[in-house]
Design a protein around this motif. Structure first.
Motif, PDB file in Angstrom:
ATOM      1  N   GLN A  83       0.867  -1.166   0.000  1.00  0.00           N
ATOM      2  CA  GLN A  83       0.000   0.000   0.000  1.00  0.00           C
ATOM      3  C   GLN A  83       0.909   1.222   0.000  1.00  0.00           C
ATOM      4  O   GLN A  83       1.627   1.459   0.964  1.00  0.00           O
ATOM      5  CB  GLN A  83      -0.905   0.026   1.228  1.00  0.00           C
ATOM      6  CG  GLN A  83      -1.935  -1.052   1.243  1.00  0.00           C
ATOM      7  CD  GLN A  83      -2.763  -1.018   2.528  1.00  0.00           C
ATOM      8  OE1 GLN A  83      -2.451  -0.293   3.465  1.00  0.00           O
ATOM      9  NE2 GLN A  83      -3.803  -1.815   2.562  1.00  0.00           N
ATOM     10  N   SER A  93      -1.496 -11.338   1.428  1.00  0.00           N
ATOM     11  CA  SER A  93      -2.947 -11.215   1.240  1.00  0.00           C
ATOM     12  C   SER A  93      -3.719 -12.239   2.063  1.00  0.00           C
ATOM     13  O   SER A  93      -4.921 -12.082   2.268  1.00  0.00           O
ATOM     14  CB  SER A  93      -3.297 -11.339  -0.244  1.00  0.00           C
ATOM     15  OG  SER A  93      -2.705 -12.494  -0.783  1.00  0.00           O
ATOM     16  N   SER A 109      -5.458  -7.082  -1.050  1.00  0.00           N
ATOM     17  CA  SER A 109      -5.538  -6.397   0.242  1.00  0.00           C
ATOM     18  C   SER A 109      -4.701  -7.186   1.245  1.00  0.00           C
ATOM     19  O   SER A 109      -4.551  -8.395   1.139  1.00  0.00           O
ATOM     20  CB  SER A 109      -6.984  -6.278   0.712  1.00  0.00           C
ATOM     21  OG  SER A 109      -7.550  -7.563   0.875  1.00  0.00           O
TER      22      SER A 109
END
Length: 186
Positions: A83, A93, A109
């Motif tokens: 990020q 993830s 994510s």
């Protein structure tokens, strides 16, 4: 009177044992200088955070690389997600690679329950006034996974010209990944 033959005179001199005052003062001065120097270094972590994050990222990337090389099941992604921006972070993830979890392993994510040794959250990075920048060629990296041969896979060009993640604060520390899969501090 003459002393008896065979008897020797014993010396009454005693040797002094211990340190002189000058030796004690010099020793105390040396210890004081070392203590002042060390205390200043231990009170401030300036410059250490960047290198700590660098080593954690190297360890995390190598961990994912080894897992990818050991598991050749189809559909699983062994990757770290990055990020960038105002809340920089990196991490896997998922931490669950059991059958049926293929889609979560390829998510973009960061897993909330990922082990601490595989991730660094935004509070750890930006909380220490450190920024993180990822670069591959001219673009940013949003994830880096690995093939079963240990070669990197990214959202751009799979590190054809090399990938780099840089942590900048009081000092700068970078991690480089070559297209063959070599991960190192650069």
């Amino acid at each position: 009177m003459k002393p008896a033959t065979g008897l020797s005179h014993q010396c009454k001199f005693s040797q002094q044992v211990g340190f002189t005052l000058i030796e004690l003062v010099v020793t105390l001065l040396v210890i004081a200088v070392i203590a002042v120097t060390a205390a200043a270094r231990f009170q401030d972590n300036t410059g250490y955070t960047e290198y700590t994050l660098q080593q954690r990222l190297i360890s995390s990337l190598r961990h994912m690389q080894y897992r990818a090389m050991q598991d050749d099941r189809a559909g699983f992604c062994y990757q770290l997600v990055f990020q960038n921006g105002s809340s920089p972070a990196f991490g896997p993830s998922t931490s669950n690679y059991s059958a049926g979890q293929e889609s979560s392993s390829c998510s973009l994510s960061i897993a909330l329950r990922a082990p601490d040794y595989l991730q660094a959250n935004s509070a750890e990075i930006s909380g220490e006034s450190v920024t993180m920048a990822t670069r591959e060629g001219r673009g940013q990296i949003t994830f880096m996974g690995f093939t079963n041969l240990g070669r990197p896979l990214t959202n751009n060009f799979n590190c054809l010209s090399g990938c780099e993640v840089t942590f900048t604060g009081a000092d700068t520390a970078s991690v480089c990944v070559e297209r063959e899969g070599f991960i190192y501090a650069c």
